[in-house]
Design a protein around this motif. Structure first.
Motif, PDB file in Angstrom:
ATOM      1  N   TYR A  62       0.878  -1.385   0.086  1.00  0.00           N
ATOM      2  CA  TYR A  62       0.021   0.117   0.017  1.00  0.00           C
ATOM      3  C   TYR A  62       0.725   1.249  -0.257  1.00  0.00           C
ATOM      4  CZ  TYR A  62      -2.694   3.709   2.197  1.00  0.00           C
ATOM      5  OH  TYR A  62      -3.268   4.805   2.342  1.00  0.00           O
ATOM      6  N   TYR A  85      -6.768  13.852  -1.326  1.00  0.00           N
ATOM      7  CA  TYR A  85      -6.551  14.252   0.247  1.00  0.00           C
ATOM      8  C   TYR A  85      -6.698  15.560   0.247  1.00  0.00           C
ATOM      9  CZ  TYR A  85      -5.546   9.380  -0.420  1.00  0.00           C
ATOM     10  OH  TYR A  85      -5.522   8.345  -0.920  1.00  0.00           O
ATOM     11  N   ASP A 104      -9.445   1.720  11.254  1.00  0.00           N
ATOM     12  CA  ASP A 104      -9.241   0.957  10.118  1.00  0.00           C
ATOM     13  C   ASP A 104      -9.143  -0.618  10.639  1.00  0.00           C
ATOM     14  OD1 ASP A 104      -7.364   1.584   7.399  1.00  0.00           O
ATOM     15  OD2 ASP A 104      -6.983  -0.275   8.115  1.00  0.00           O
TER      16      ASP A 104
END
Ligand SMILES: C[S@@+](CC[C@H](N)C(=O)[O-])C[C@H]1O[C@@H](n2cnc3c(N)ncnc32)[C@H](O)[C@@H]1O
Length: 229
Positions: A15, A31, A70
């Motif tokens: 990632y 973002y 998460d």
């Protein structure tokens, strides 16, 4: 809908590699865009579902509270506090807790994204806003002869309709533009590896594609409020 692998604990560097290539190669930042919208909304408390290691939080100015959530322990460890480990489909928060909920490029991991959307609606205060982003199946067409993104449960093509099953005011901002330039063969390889393409496809693309290559990014940001009855 095969092909989406939850590897954020077993291989968090995959990632991070994808994020590093995107940061180095993009002319636009999701973002920054979401951060500007949260500021414009005046959101004082935001829940970032699927926060990973904090890309959204680092784009936000100091002041408003961002709580990260998460499912991956490795990501929770890397996110600045406050952050909790949890499941998007069972949020560990009371009703009406947040002004905004973000779910950026993460709902495609859920077999039933509407379960997470209902949870987002539950923890939002009346008038609160959901911002959910999705990647299109037709994203990065310049790489399609080497690798195609598999269909998922929350692709940009269907994302607005899925959100509209749970929220009654839905607007969509779509993008379809050459927003990313891969400078060399290593960037081509890392971009594909970061997107969970098989190494064989990433290496073949790196060997065969002339660089620099501009990549067309296609996706959508779905902005929603108000719960359906
Ligand atoms: C592709 S990353 C996106 C991260 C970040 N939002 C971004 O835009 O860079 C997906 C994230 O969602 C998390 N995730 C996947 N399934 C989840 C679930 N059911 N509940 C909470 N987080 C989940 C993963 O651990 C990972 O950090």
């Amino acid at each position: 809908m095969g092909g989406v692998v939850f590897d954020y604990d077993s291989a968090p560097e995959r990632y991070r590699l994808g994020m590093a290539v995107a940061r180095a190669s993009s002319t636009a930042s999701l973002y920054e865009e979401v951060s500007s919208r949260l500021v414009a909304l005046g959101a004082r408390r935001t829940l970032d579902v699927g926060c990973a290691d904090g890309a959204l939080q680092s784009a936000l100015p100091p002041g408003p509270l961002v709580v990260g959530l998460d499912a991956a322990a490795a990501m929770v460890r890397a996110h600045p506090p406050p952050v909790v480990r949890g499941d998007a489909a069972r949020l560990p928060f009371a009703d009406d807790s947040f002004d905004a909920v973000t779910a950026l490029n993460m709902l495609y991991h859920l077999a039933d994204p509407c379960a997470a959307l209902r949870e987002a609606r539950r923890v939002l205060r009346a008038g609160g806003t959901l911002l959910a982003s999705a990647i299109a199946r037709s994203d990065s067409p310049e790489l399609a002869r080497f690798w195609r993104r598999p269909a998922t449960s929350f692709d940009a093509e269907e994302a607005p309709a899925l959100v509209a099953e749970v929220f009654d005011r839905v607007t969509v901002e779509r993008w379809d533009a050459p927003l990313l330039t891969l400078a060399d063969a290593a960037a081509v390889r890392d971009y594909l590896l970061g997107r969970q393409a098989p190494p064989s496809a990433a290496l073949r693309a790196a060997a065969e594609l002339p660089t620099p290559v501009r990549i067309t990014k296609r996706g959508a940001l779905v902005i929603a409020s108000g719960g359906c009855a």
